[in-house]
Design a protein around this motif. Structure first.
Motif, PDB file in Angstrom:
ATOM      1  N   SER A  80      40.203   7.341 -77.685  1.00  0.00           N
ATOM      2  CA  SER A  80      39.960   8.691 -78.196  1.00  0.00           C
ATOM      3  C   SER A  80      39.022   8.651 -79.398  1.00  0.00           C
ATOM      4  N   ILE A  81      39.181   7.637 -80.218  1.00  0.00           N
ATOM      5  CA  ILE A  81      38.301   7.583 -81.391  1.00  0.00           C
ATOM      6  C   ILE A  81      36.882   7.269 -80.971  1.00  0.00           C
ATOM      7  N   ARG A  82      36.741   6.451 -79.916  1.00  0.00           N
ATOM      8  CA  ARG A  82      35.397   6.144 -79.422  1.00  0.00           C
ATOM      9  C   ARG A  82      34.733   7.409 -78.863  1.00  0.00           C
ATOM     10  N   ASP A  83      35.514   8.199 -78.184  1.00  0.00           N
ATOM     11  CA  ASP A  83      34.961   9.449 -77.657  1.00  0.00           C
ATOM     12  C   ASP A  83      34.408  10.293 -78.784  1.00  0.00           C
ATOM     13  N   ARG A  84      35.200  10.369 -79.851  1.00  0.00           N
ATOM     14  CA  ARG A  84      34.745  11.211 -80.950  1.00  0.00           C
ATOM     15  C   ARG A  84      33.510  10.610 -81.634  1.00  0.00           C
ATOM     16  N   LEU A  85      33.472   9.282 -81.705  1.00  0.00           N
ATOM     17  CA  LEU A  85      32.299   8.643 -82.313  1.00  0.00           C
ATOM     18  C   LEU A  85      31.041   8.920 -81.497  1.00  0.00           C
ATOM     19  N   SER A  86      31.191   8.904 -80.169  1.00  0.00           N
ATOM     20  CA  SER A  86      29.975   9.072 -79.381  1.00  0.00           C
ATOM     21  C   SER A  86      29.555  10.537 -79.272  1.00  0.00           C
TER      22      SER A  86
ATOM     23  N   GLY B 204      29.994  12.589 -81.698  1.00  0.00           N
ATOM     24  CA  GLY B 204      29.433  12.846 -83.027  1.00  0.00           C
ATOM     25  C   GLY B 204      29.889  14.159 -83.631  1.00  0.00           C
ATOM     26  N   GLY B 205      29.499  15.239 -83.016  1.00  0.00           N
ATOM     27  CA  GLY B 205      29.722  16.529 -83.628  1.00  0.00           C
ATOM     28  C   GLY B 205      31.136  17.069 -83.478  1.00  0.00           C
ATOM     29  N   ALA B 206      31.992  16.372 -82.733  1.00  0.00           N
ATOM     30  CA  ALA B 206      33.318  16.928 -82.457  1.00  0.00           C
ATOM     31  C   ALA B 206      34.181  17.040 -83.703  1.00  0.00           C
ATOM     32  N   ALA B 207      33.825  16.297 -84.734  1.00  0.00           N
ATOM     33  CA  ALA B 207      34.604  16.393 -85.961  1.00  0.00           C
ATOM     34  C   ALA B 207      33.635  16.446 -87.125  1.00  0.00           C
ATOM     35  N   THR B 208      34.074  16.901 -88.298  1.00  0.00           N
ATOM     36  CA  THR B 208      33.205  16.827 -89.475  1.00  0.00           C
ATOM     37  C   THR B 208      33.141  15.369 -89.885  1.00  0.00           C
ATOM     38  N   PRO B 209      32.078  14.992 -90.609  1.00  0.00           N
ATOM     39  CA  PRO B 209      31.990  13.592 -91.026  1.00  0.00           C
ATOM     40  C   PRO B 209      33.239  13.162 -91.775  1.00  0.00           C
ATOM     41  N   GLY B 210      33.726  14.016 -92.645  1.00  0.00           N
ATOM     42  CA  GLY B 210      34.918  13.663 -93.416  1.00  0.00           C
ATOM     43  C   GLY B 210      36.069  13.287 -92.512  1.00  0.00           C
ATOM     44  N   GLU B 211      36.298  14.108 -91.497  1.00  0.00           N
ATOM     45  CA  GLU B 211      37.414  13.834 -90.580  1.00  0.00           C
ATOM     46  C   GLU B 211      37.197  12.537 -89.835  1.00  0.00           C
ATOM     47  N   LEU B 212      35.956  12.390 -89.362  1.00  0.00           N
ATOM     48  CA  LEU B 212      35.639  11.205 -88.570  1.00  0.00           C
ATOM     49  C   LEU B 212      35.825   9.942 -89.411  1.00  0.00           C
ATOM     50  N   PHE B 213      35.264   9.958 -90.630  1.00  0.00           N
ATOM     51  CA  PHE B 213      35.375   8.789 -91.503  1.00  0.00           C
ATOM     52  C   PHE B 213      36.841   8.446 -91.734  1.00  0.00           C
ATOM     53  N   TRP B 214      37.612   9.470 -92.037  1.00  0.00           N
ATOM     54  CA  TRP B 214      39.033   9.280 -92.322  1.00  0.00           C
ATOM     55  C   TRP B 214      39.726   8.626 -91.126  1.00  0.00           C
ATOM     56  N   GLU B 215      39.385   9.163 -89.948  1.00  0.00           N
ATOM     57  CA  GLU B 215      40.019   8.669 -88.739  1.00  0.00           C
ATOM     58  C   GLU B 215      39.713   7.187 -88.494  1.00  0.00           C
TER      59      GLU B 215
END
Ligand SMILES: Nc1ncnc2c1ncn2[C@@H]1O[C@H](COP(=O)(O)OP(=O)(O)OP(=O)(O)O)[C@@H](O)[C@H]1O
Ligand SMILES: [Mg+2]
Length: 969
Positions: free
Chosen positions: A274-280, A282-293
Motif C-alpha cells: 500500500s505504501i508503494r502504491d502511494r509512492l508511485s 505521488g499525489g494521493a497524499a500530501t508530502p507531509g502525510e507521505l513522509f510521515w508514512e
C-alpha cells in the motif's frame, strides 16, 4: 558554440504511407500523420531527445543535442521501444493499421549549438538501418548496442552493405528491453583496498545499532571510483544482521521522484504494497502525510531488525526525494536506521547543504585507488597486456577502477580508440553540465595538455587579464575536475586535469578548425612568455605540428609559413637532442621537421643534413645516403653537406674514404680555420681522426680527436664533444698507453660531467682496464653496462662495438664460444646497416674464434669475408686474419705457408701502434717457429711479445707469452 560530440540518432518512418495516401484524402492523411508525429515527438522529448526534422513520413530525432547525457543511447532505445508500443494504440483510435520501422545509431557529429543538426556519418547509418528494418522492427547499430547491451536482448542480422561505405554495417534487431536496467553492467572484481572506508562505514553502522538511532552516511566520489562497489561489500558483510533495502535514483523518467524508495521496499512484498502504491501515485497524499508514512514504516521495520536504506546515485535525485530523506534522518531519532547514500560530487552543486548541520551525518569522499591496488585489479582481469599498454592503462586511469577496466579491455582488443565509449559518454555529460565559461577554460587547458597554466588559458580564452579566469578555475577545482599543480612558469599558476581522460574528452569536443587555431596561438604564447621552459622548441614545435595536422584534415592546403614555423622549432629541438646524444629523440624531431619543411627552402637542406648525421651514428647508412643525395642536389657546395658526406663514406666505403678525405681535408681545414667555425672545424678534425683511426694509428688519431673535442666544446656542441672524447677513449684502449694510464685518463674524463653517451664510453674503457688486469667478470659487467647505455641511446653501431669488446674479453679469458656469440650479434647489426669498417674486424675475430673451436672451414670463410670487406689500410684486420691463416696452415701441416702468414701478420701489426695486437702477432709467430723447431727464434719472439704485453699492462697476454716461453725451454 560549435562542438564535436557523440550523439545517438533515431530514424523512424511510417510504413505503407503511400498506400495510405491512396486510401485517404490528403487532408485526412495530414491529420493522421500529425497525430502520430505529435505522439512521437512527445515521447522523444520525455526521454531527453530532440526532433531534428520531419521528412515526408519519417522523423529524425537526436539524443545529445542540445545536451549530452551519459545514457543517450539507452534513452534513444527506450524512446523507440515506447513509440513501438504507443503507435498501434494511436492507429487503433484512428481506425487504421499503422506500423513504424526504426533505426538507431551512435557516433560522432559536429554541431553548431543552438542550430540544427549537422549531418554526419553516424546519422546516415541510422537512416540506412531504418530502411533495412522490417515493419515494426527496431534496428540498432553496433556502437549503440555497445552502450545498452545490459538492458536489451537482440538478434544479430547479416551485416548490411551500404552505399558509400567500405565496411558493411553491423545491425541488431531489438527483441526485448528492460525498462529500468542500466545500459552497461559493471562486472565485479573482488574488492581491493578501501579498508579505511569500510572500517569507517562499519563503525557508523555499529553505532546505529548500539544507540538505536538513525544515522546518515554519504559516500561521495567521481563516476566509477567505486562507491557502489564499496556499499555492496559492506552490505554483504552485514548480511543477516540487518534488513537491507536498496534503491537507485534514475537519471530521468516519469514518476521517478520516489522510485528509489518504492524499489527499495519491493522485496518486502505484500506488507509494503500500500505504501508503494502511494509512492508511485505521488499525489494521493500530501508530502507531509507521505513522509510521515514512510518514516513510520521504516521505524516499525527497524523495531524488528535494524535497517539499512541504501539510496544509490543520489546526484540524480528529485528535490522531493531529498526532502524525504532529510525528513527521515532528522526525525527518526530512536530507531536503528542507517540511511546510506552514494553520489557523485555534483550532488553538492544542486544540494549544497546536503548532510550539513546534522549531528548524525557523516560524509566521506572516496579517493582513487593506489597503484598497488590498481595492479591487483589488472591481475584480476587476467591481464595479458604488454608492459607498455599496461603502463598506459595505469597512467590514464589514475586510480579509477572503472576507467582501468574499460581501458584494459580496449587495450587488449588492440583498439585505437583513446576513450572507451561508455566513459566518453560519462565524461561528455559531465562537461556539458558545466557553465559554458568553465567548459571553455577546460577546452583551452586541454590544448596545453594534462597540466596547463593559468596565463595560457587566459591568453587562449582571449581574456583581458589572467585573473579573469581565476574564479571559474576555482570552481573547476571545487568540482574536482582539475587540481592545482606546480607551475613551470614563474609567477604563474598551473592546474592538472583530474584525469587524462577528462582532458581528452574536453579536447575531443573542440572542432578541428578551432583546435588548429588554438594550437598555433598556444605556440606563440609559449614563445612570448615561457622563458623558463627548457623545451620551448619541443613543445611549440609539437603544437604547431598539431595545428598543421588539423588544418590538413580540413583543407588540403596548409599555410607554408605555419609549416616552416613548425619545422624550425622541431629542427632546433632535434639539434638539442643530438647535443644530449639522445639519438632516438633527435631522429624523431628531425624526421618530423623534415616532413614539415617546405621544399626548396634552405631550412630543408639543413634538416636533411642534421638528420643524416644522426642516421650515420645510428647505423642507418642507406637512409643517410638518400638524404645527403637530396641535400647535395639542393646546395652542391656547402661545407656541412660535404663533411657529413665524408663521414658517411668512412663507414660505408672505408677504402675510398681515406683517399678522398686525405686529398681534400687540408684545404678544408684551412678554409674552416679562417672562418673560425668551431662546429665545422670539429667535424673536420673528426674526419682527420677517422683517417688515422681506420689506418690503426692510435696516437695520431688521438691527437685529431682531441682537437675535435676542443672545437666542439667551444662551439657548445655537446653531442660532438662527447662523441670526440668517446673516441678518444677508443684510442686509449688500443694505443700504447698502459692500463694505469688509461684508468687515469678515464678519471679525468669523468671529472668533466659527461652525459650518458660519454659515460657509456668511459664504462667501455673501464671494462678494458679490468680485462687487462685479468678481472674478467668485472670486465664483462662493465662492458655490458656500456652496451646497455648505447642501446638505450639508439646507437646500434656503438652497440656492435661493445659486442666486439665483449668478444675480446672472452678471447682473453679463453671462452671462444662466448666470443663467437657476441661477434655474431655484432655482425648482424653491422651487416644490416651496410657498415664495412667495424664489420671487417668483427669477421676477422669470428675467424679467430672458429679457429680456436677447431672449425677450420668456418674460419676460412670468415677470413675471406673479412678481407673482402676490409679497406687496405685497415692493418688490424690483416694482422688477425693472417695470424689465423698461419695456424690453419700449421694444422694442415704446411709449415712454410704457416711461417709466411705469421710473419705477414707481424708486419701488419707493426704498421699500427696497437700494442696488444703486436703482442698477439708476435706470440703467433713464436708458436709457428716453435712448431718448426726453430727454438731460439721462437724464444726471441715470445720474449718480444711478453715485453709488449707487459708494457700495455695486459696480464692475461703476459701469462700466455710466459706459458709459451716455458714450453719452448
Ligand atoms: N575497491 C574496488 N575493488 C575492486 N573493484 C572495484 C573497486 N572499486 C570499484 N570497483 C569496480 O569498478 C567499477 C566501478 O565501480 P562502481 O560502479 O562502484 O563506481 P561508482 O563510484 O558507483 O560509479 P557511478 O558514480 O558511475 O555509480 C565496478 O566494476 C566495480 O566493481
Ligand atoms: Mg555507482
Amino acid at each position: 558554440m560549435a562542438a564535436r560530440k557523440v550523439i545517438t540518432a533515431l530514424f523512424c518512418d511510417l510504413v505503407g504511407s503511400t498506400a495510405l495516401g491512396e486510401e485517404l484524402d490528403p487532408e485526412a492523411l495530414h491529420g493522421v500523420l500529425g497525430r502520430c508525429f505529435e505522439a512521437i515527438t512527445a515521447t522523444i522529448e520525455r526521454h531527453g531527445g530532440t526532433v531534428q526534422k520531419y521528412a515526408g513520413d519519417a522523423v529524425l530525432a537526436v539524443f545529445g543535442i542540445p545536451r549530452v547525457h551519459e545514457d543517450d543511447a539507452l534513452r534513444a532505445v527506450r524512446a523507440a521501444d515506447e513509440i513501438g508500443r504507443l503507435l498501434p494504440r494511436v492507429a487503433d483510435e484512428l481506425g487504421l493499421a499503422l506500423e513504424f520501422r526504426t533505426g538507431i545509431n551512435t557516433g560522432l557529429v559536429h554541431t553548431d549549438e543552438g542550430r540544427t543538426l549537422a549531418m554526419g556519418d553516424a546519422v546516415n547509418v541510422a537512416a540506412r538501418l531504418e530502411q533495412a528494418a522490417r515493419p515494426g522492427e527496431i534496428l540498432l547499430g553496433a556502437e549503440t548496442l555497445g552502450l545498452v547491451r545490459n538492458a536489451v536482448d537482440v538478434e544479430a542480422l547479416a551485416p548490411l552493405t551500404v552505399k558509400g561505405k567500405a565496411e558493411p554495417v553491423e545491425a541488431f534487431r531489438l527483441l526485448r528491453l528492460d525498462p529500468v536496467a542500466p545500459g552497461v553492467s559493471r562486472a565485479d572484481f573482488s574488492l581491493v583496498g578501501r579498508e579505511y572506508e569500510l572500517r569507517l562505514l562499519r563503525g557508523v553502522w555499529d553505532r546505529t545499532v548500539e544507540e538505536s538511532r538513525c544515522q546518515l552516511f554519504t559516500l561521495l566520489g567521481t563516476a566509477g571510483v567505486g562507491k557502489s562497489r564499496l556499499v555492496d561489500e559492506l552490505l554483504a558483510r552485514v548480511g543477516e544482521a540487518a534488513t537491507i533495502l536498496r534503491g537507485r535514483c534514475l537519471h530521468y523518467g516519469e514518476g521517478i521522484t520516489f522510485w528509489p524508495i518504492a524499489e527499495a521496499l519491493t522485496p518486502l512484498g505484500e506488507s509494503s504494497q500500500s505504501i508503494r502504491d502511494r509512492l508511485s501515485s505521488g499525489g494521493a497524499a500530501t508530502p507531509g502525510e507521505l513522509f510521515w508514512e514512510v518514516r513510520r514504516f521504516l521505524e516499525a521495520l527497524a523495531e524488528r531488525r535494524p535497517v539499512i536504506l541504501h539510496v544509490d546515485d543520489l546526484h540524480w535525485a528529485e528535490p522531493m526525494l531529498i526532502d524525504l530523506l532529510n525528513h527521515i534522518v532528522d526525525l527518526s531519532q530512536s530507531a536503528p536506521v542507517l540511511v546510506l547514500c552514494a553520489a557523485r560530487p555534483e550532488l553538492l552543486e544542486d544540494y549544497a547543504g546536503w548532510g550539513g548541520g546534522k549531528l548524525n551525518a557523516t560524509t566521506v569522499m572516496l579517493e582513487p585507488l593506489g597503484n598497488t591496488e590498481c595492479e591487483q585489479l589488472l591481475e584480476q582481469l587476467g591481464d595479458e597486456l604488454g608492459r607498455q599498454a599496461r603502463e598506459r592503462v595505469m597512467e590514464t586511469s589514475e586510480g579509477n577502477p572503472l576507467f582501468l577496466r574499460e581501458l584494459a579491455v580496449l587495450a587488449r582488443e588492440g583498439a585505437e580508440v583513446d576513450i572507451p565509449p561508455t566513459i566518453q559518454a560519462l565524461l561528455a555529460e559531465r562537461l556539458e553540465r558545466l557553465p559554458s565559461e568553465e567548459r571553455l577554460l577546460l577546452e583551452r587547458g586541454a590544448i596545453e595538455g594534462q597540466v596547463f597554466h593559468r596565463s595560457a588559458v587566459a591568453a587562449l580564452a582571449q581574456s583581458d587579464s589572467p585573473l579573469d579566469v581565476e574564479l571559474p578555475l576555482a570552481d573547476l577545482v571545487r568540482k574536482d575536475l582539475i587540481r592545482p599543480h606546480s607551475a613551470n612558469v614563474e609567477g604563474d599558476e598551473a592546474f592538472r586535469f583530474r584525469h587524462l581522460l577528462i582532458r581528452d574528452a574536453a579536447y575531443e569536443r573542440l572542432p578541428k578548425a578551432t583546435r588548429a587555431d588554438l594550437h598555433e596561438r598556444y605556440a606563440h604564447w609559449l614563445e612570448d612568455t615561457a622563458v623558463d621552459f627548457l623545451e620551448v622548441d619541443e613543445i611549440a614545435g609539437w603544437h604547431l605540428e598539431q595545428a598543421v595536422r588539423h588544418e590538413r584534415e580540413l583543407r588540403h592546403e596548409v599555410d607554408p609559413r605555419l609549416m616552416r614555423d613548425a619545422a624550425q622549432h622541431l629542427y632546433a629541438a632535434g639539434r638539442r637532442a643530438g647535443d644530449r646524444s639522445d639519438l632516438v629523440a633527435a631522429r624523431n624531431f628531425l624526421d618530423r621537421a623534415l616532413v614539415l619543411a617546405p621544399g626548396g627552402d634552405q631550412l630543408r637542406g639543413r634538416i636533411a643534413v642534421a638528420l643524416a648525421e644522426q642516421l650515420i651514428e645510428a647505423g642507418d647508412l642507406a637512409r643517410a645516403d638518400e638524404l645527403l643525395v637530396a641535400a647535395e642536389h639542393e646546395h652542391a657546395e656547402s661545407a656541412p653537406v660535404s663533411l657529413t658526406r665524408l663521414e658517411w663514406l668512412v663507414y660505408s666505403q672505408p677504402g675510398e674514404a681515406n683517399q678522398t678525405i686525405e686529398s681534400i681535408l687540408p684545404r678544408m681545414l684551412e678554409e674552416l680555420g679562417r672562418s673560425e667555425d668551431d662546429r665545422e672545424l670539429a667535424k673536420a678534425h673528426m674526419l682527420a681522426f677517422w683517417v688515422q683511426w681506420t689506418a690503426n694509428r692510435a696516437t695520431l688519431a688521438a691527437e685529431q680527436v682531441r682537437l675535435a673535442a676542443r672545437h666542439a666544446r667551444r662551439a657548445g656542441d655537446i653531442g660532438l664533444w662527447s662523441r670526440a672524447l668517446g673516441w678518444y677513449v677508443g684510442t686509449l684502449i688500443w694505443g700504447p698507453q698502459n692500463a694505469r694510464a688509461i684508468a687515469g685518463e678515464l678519471d679525468a674524463i669523468e671529472q668533466e660531467e659527461p652525459g650518458p653517451y660519454l659515460l657509456a664510453f668511459v664504462e667501455l674503457g673501464r671494462g678494458e682496464v679490468a680485462r687487462l688486469d685479468g678481472r674478467f667478470d668485472e670486465a664483462r659487467a662493465l662492458t655490458g653496462r656500456a652496451l646497455d647505455g648505447f642501446r638505450g641511446l639508439g646507437t646500434t653501431t656503438m652497440a656492435a662495438t661493445c659486442e666486439q669488446s665483449l668478444a675480446w674479453i672472452e678471447l682473453s679469458a679463453g671462452v671462444a664460444e662466448a666470443a663467437l656469440a657476441s661477434l655474431l650479434r655484432a655482425d648482424a647489426i653491422l651487416a644490416e646497416s651496410g657498415e664495412r669498417s667495424l664489420r671487417s674486424t668483427t669477421q676477422a675475430m669470428v675467424a679467430r674464434s672458429y679457429e680456436l673451436l677447431g672449425r677450420a672451414d668456418a674460419a676460412l670463410a670468415a677470413i675471406e669475408l673479412a678481407e673482402e670487406l676490409s679497406a687496405p689500410q685497415e692493418a688490424i684486420n690483416y694482422a688477425i686474419t693472417h695470424d689465423v691463416r698461419a695456424r690453419l696452415a700449421l694444422g694442415a701441416g704446411d709449415d712454410d705457408a704457416a711461417m709466411a702468414w705469421a710473419k705477414s701478420a707481424v708486419d701488419y701489426a707493426l704498421k699500427t701502434d696497437f700494442v696488444d695486437l703486436q703482442g698477439g702477432a708476435r706470440l703467433g709467430l713464436a708458436v709457428v717457429l716453435d712448431a718448426c723447431d726453430r727454438l731460439d727464434d721462437a724464444r726471441t719472439e715470445a720474449r718480444a711479445a711478453l715485453e709488449l704485453f707487459e708494457a700495455k699492462g695486459d696480464r692475461p697476454g703476459a701469462q700466455r707469452a710466459e706459458a709459451r716461453l716455458d714450453r719452448i725451454s
